[in-house]
Each structure stands twice: as C-alpha cells, then as structure tokens.
Scaffold this motif. Structure first.
Motif, PDB file in Angstrom:
ATOM      1  N   LEU A  80      46.533  28.429  35.666  1.00 42.85           N
ATOM      2  CA  LEU A  80      45.436  27.475  35.807  1.00 42.85           C
ATOM      3  C   LEU A  80      45.883  26.066  35.117  1.00 42.85           C
ATOM      4  N   THR A 102      53.467  38.624  42.133  1.00 43.25           N
ATOM      5  CA  THR A 102      52.625  39.674  41.146  1.00 43.25           C
ATOM      6  C   THR A 102      51.094  39.316  41.287  1.00 43.25           C
ATOM      7  N   ARG A 103      50.380  40.412  41.391  1.00 42.40           N
ATOM      8  CA  ARG A 103      48.988  40.165  41.765  1.00 42.40           C
ATOM      9  C   ARG A 103      48.057  40.096  40.389  1.00 42.40           C
ATOM     10  N   VAL A 104      47.461  38.911  40.267  1.00 42.42           N
ATOM     11  CA  VAL A 104      47.042  38.789  38.799  1.00 42.42           C
ATOM     12  C   VAL A 104      45.546  38.826  38.944  1.00 42.42           C
ATOM     13  N   ALA A 105      44.938  39.528  37.955  1.00 36.01           N
ATOM     14  CA  ALA A 105      43.406  39.466  37.825  1.00 36.01           C
ATOM     15  C   ALA A 105      43.210  38.903  36.546  1.00 36.01           C
ATOM     16  N   TYR A 106      41.829  38.213  36.375  1.00 33.30           N
ATOM     17  CA  TYR A 106      41.338  37.563  35.456  1.00 33.30           C
ATOM     18  C   TYR A 106      40.110  37.810  35.029  1.00 33.30           C
ATOM     19  N   ALA A 125      47.794  32.313  33.903  1.00 31.54           N
ATOM     20  CA  ALA A 125      47.100  32.529  35.328  1.00 31.54           C
ATOM     21  C   ALA A 125      47.533  31.212  36.183  1.00 31.54           C
TER      22      ALA A 125
END
Lengths: 245, 258
Positions: free
Chosen positions: A58, A72-76, A56
């Motif tokens: 982070l 890139t669309r990142v979801a967490y 992510a």
C-alpha cells in the motif's frame, strides 16, 4: 529451505509533512519465510504500521525494496476493521474470498471460520449492528478465509476482552498450523508477542530500526504467561525496552 | 421493540399535530372566503368545483404530464451532467479551477434572467425553454452534491480492496457506487424539487403548455378559483413525489450511509 514470502531490503520510509521530512523507518532489513510467526514489537508511533503497509504494497519505500514474490496471497487484518457497511458479515468475507477461492471450497472454509470465530449467528448482520470486538473478529475471519500465504496483522486483539483474546489466539495458532501461512504481527504488548511468535523483532523509537531479534523456541500451543521460560523472555524484552527509553 | 414502538408513537404524534395545523389553515381559509368575493379568495367549495372541471375537460392530466415530463427531462440531464462534471473535476485541479467559477456564475444569475434569455433564444412554443431553465437551475446543485459524495468515499476501504486483489471494476461497482448511493438519493430529492419549481416558473413566463402556463392563463382571465385549483394540484404532485418516490428511496438508501 522454506520459501521467502516477504523481504524488506534496506528499507527507509520518509513522509513529507508540514514540518519538513519525517523519517519513519530507517534502513531496515527483514526476511519472513513461509510458516513463520514474526512479531514486530515497539513503542507506539515507531513506524510499525508503516512497515505493514509497505508489506501489503500500500506504500512504497523511499529507499530500499520490499519484495513479495508474485502470486503470494496476502491478507491484512487492519487495526481498525475495514468492513463494507452495506454488506453483511458473510458477504464481507465472500467479497474477498471470491477473488481467490472457487465457491464450494470457499464456502467450506468460510463455514469453519465463522464457527470458530463465533460469528455464525451473526453471518447476516451488518457491521453497524456489531460491537467493536465483533467487527474485529470479522476482520480476522476475513483474513483467514482466503487461505493466505502471508497474513499481516496490526494489533489484531486490541479492543477484545481477555477471554476472547485467549480464544482468538488459539484459533489463530490452530489455523496457522493447518494453513502454514507466514504471520507478520504488529503489537506493543510484549506478552502477546512471546505467546505467539517464533521471532520477536524489537524495534527502536521512530525512525524504526531493528534493535534486536529474539528467537523463541517452544511450541506455541504449550506456552502460557506463567511458564518460567516465557517469564524469562519477557524479562529480557522488558529490559531491552527500558534500555531503549 | 420498545424503542420502535415509542418511535412510532412519536411519529404518530407528529403526524397528528401536523394534520391539526393543516386543518386550522383550511378552517381559516373557509371562514375568510365567506367574507370575500370569489375573485379575491375563492372558497374551498368553489376551488373544488374548478378542480373537478379541470379534471373533466382533461387539461389537468395533460398539463401535469407535460410539466412532469419536462421536469424529468431537465432534471435527469442536470443529474447526469453534474455527475460527469464531478467525476471529471475530482482528481484534477485544472478542471476544478475551470468548472467551479462557471457553475458559481450560473448559480448567481437569478432564474428569472435565465427564463427571459431562454424565451429569447428558444421561443415559447416548445419544450426547450422550460427544460433549459430546469437544467440550469439544477445543474450546480447536482454538481456540488455529487462532488461531496466523491469526497466522502472511504480510502481505507479502497486500500482493503487493493490488498485483497479486487479488480478495478469490482472496486468501482462494490465500493464507489454503493458509497455514492446516499448522495445520489439526496441529490435526486433536492434536484427534483428545484426542477419542479423551475418548470412551473418557466412555463408561467414563457410557454404555451404545462401547469405553469395554465396558472398564468387562469391568472390573466381572473379565474382565481382555477389558480387555487392549480395550486392544489402542484401541492399534490409534490406530495406524491415525496412520499411515493423519495421517502421509500431514502429509506432504502439508509443502509448504505452507515
């Protein structure tokens, strides 16, 4: 050729602690492509969450690279739900959705996911009015609602009862076949891994290294734990996990 | 439902007990006043007459307004500076090491010293001395409260916002500011009551207007009933402030402290 959405290249992660340097991940390489479901399976405290956090962006690796192509669309979906306490369920979802989707479309998707996660009656509730399991559902609903390219999930079904686990698993699979995102899932439950994943990555104790990788070829919708094929996979995994002790 | 009713019942009980206590105090005051000269202890009746006189001659409203405006002025200056200092010193050890001891020093020096100094420096004729004292007394309180507020901001929510690509501005307005609201409200509550007391004190010591000055004049003219009347005014202003402003504010802020 499917698009690579996340790539770990020779990644090592160390944390400086009170008792010197703690190595959490050791020279790990892994590629995740669009549409894949990859489960990271390993003993607790082996560095799985650290791997997700690096995915992510982070955390930065100490050595090596974590590459996530631009755009890139990142979801967490975090292990402990991270919801804004001053926003309702629906506002929490909109809070992230607005960054990616224009409103008429976002609203349609939100509506569908709220219904599927059985949250539509609670759309105006605040997080402190929800049970732990419901907060976790909101966490998952929020992640799905942005139509991600890459979905990172950290023990997503941890504190849910078995019936809801089953339901959310099938919801996740349905959304996956609809949206074709890449799913990188962290779990310590081998059953969950073999039910969901195309590839199960078995990690060693800390510092995390890939011990082995098992490719599971059977449509997820048809898998049940009673299936002899799954039982075989599970045996294999259990054997490997015992060997790791 | 049942819970809210029983809670309301509990609150009503507390209110009834509190009122009863105040009535006892009032009864004691009336009873005692019969035995003493009004110069020593004026009766509620004489105090009421004095209060009415103050109202009629207009000095009640004008003095309260002067003191209130000084309080608000000094208090907002202190809140603003306290917030700025807290933000400034937050991430940097240098500024923290520099500012903290100075504020502690300011806090250690008794208000009476600051008042004397303020009168020497700014004279007694205008607003500067009271506003200065209010500022000096309230600033350290505001700083400490805002500083701990910034500390309490949830880093995990900020991470979440980063993953989901929230802009810097959105993160500040939607996460940092709401998270600070409960601290802001509690800082304002504490700050205002500090500031109000400081204002009275400064006016008492060195000013020619305001409630504190009126108190001091009544005192030196041996008009004890006026002193009592002004005390009632002070209490009334603080009550209005508490229940008219701060309690509703706190109630609204409760949502944010979840």
């Amino acid at each position: 050729m499917r698009v690579v959405v996340l790539e770990y290249v020779g990644v090592t992660k160390e944390f400086a602690g009170d008792e010197g340097i703690l190595q959490v991940v050791d020279d790990l390489s892994l590629t995740i492509k669009r549409g894949e479901i990859v489960a990271l399976l390993g003993p607790s405290g082996c560095g799985k969450t650290t791997l997700l956090n690096m995915g992510a962006q982070l955390l930065k690796p100490t050595r090596g690279r974590v590459v996530c192509p631009k755009g890139t669309r990142v979801a967490y979906a975090f292990q402990e739900p991270r919801l804004l306490p001053w926003k309702t369920v629906e506002e929490n979802i909109r809070f992230v959705q607005d960054n990616f989707l224009p409103e008429p479309l976002g609203g349609e998707i939100r509506e569908r996911i709220l219904v599927q996660t059985q949250l539509s009656d609670f759309r105006n509730a605040y997080p402190d009015e929800l049970s732990g399991g419901m907060k976790q559902r909101v966490e998952i609903a929020r992640a799905l609602s942005i139509q991600p390219d890459l979905l990172l999930m950290d023990e997503p079904f941890k504190s849910l009862d078995p019936a809801l686990k089953l339901e959310l698993r099938s919801l996740l699979l349905a959304e996956h076949s609809r949206q074709q995102f890449a799913l990188l899932l962290v779990t310590h439950d081998p059953g969950e891994a073999v039910l969901l994943a195309d590839r199960v990555i078995l990690l060693s104790r800390r510092p995390a290294q890939i011990r082995t990788e098992i490719a599971l070829k059977a449509p997820q919708e048809l898998r049940t734990l009673a299936d002899p094929l799954l039982a075989g996979w599970l045996d294999e995994i259990h054997g490997l996990m015992v060997g790791a002790q | 439902m049942a819970i809210s009713i029983s809670r309301r019942k509990g609150e009503f009980q507390k209110l009834a007990i509190g009122t009863a206590g105040l009535l006892v105090v009032f009864a004691c005051w009336s009873r005692l006043a019969e035995n003493y000269h009004p110069l020593i202890l004026p009766s509620p009746h004489e105090t009421g007459k004095a209060l009415l006189a103050l109202w009629k001659e207009g000095s009640l409203v004008s003095n309260v307004l002067v003191t209130l405006s000084r309080t608000l002025c000094g208090c907002s200056l202190a809140l603003f500076s306290g917030f700025a200092l807290a933000v400034l010193t937050k991430g940097t050890t240098f500024w923290q090491a520099l500012v903290r001891p100075i504020l502690t020093l300011i806090q250690i020096i008794p208000p009476v010293v600051w008042t004397v100094l303020a009168v020497i420096w700014f004279g007694i004729a205008d607003h500067v001395a009271p506003v200065f004292l209010i500022f000096v007394v309230t600033l350290p309180v505001a700083f400490v409260s805002f500083f701990s507020g910034l500390d309490s901001i949830d880093g995990q929510l900020v991470e979440m916002a980063a993953v989901y690509r929230c802009s810097r501005l959105k993160t500040i307005t939607e996460i940092y500011l709401p998270a600070l609201i409960p601290h802001f409200v509690s800082t304002v509550s504490v700050g205002i009551s500090f500031a109000w007391k400081a204002a009275i004190f400064a006016e008492f010591m060195g000013s020619t207007t305001g409630v504190g000055f009126a108190l001091s004049t009544a005192n030196s003219n041996l008009q004890t009933e006026k002193v009592f009347a002004w005390v009632l005014v002070l209490i009334a202003v603080m009550l209005v402030c508490e229940y008219g402003l701060l309690t509703p504010l706190r109630r609204r802020a409760a949502r944010w402290s979840a």
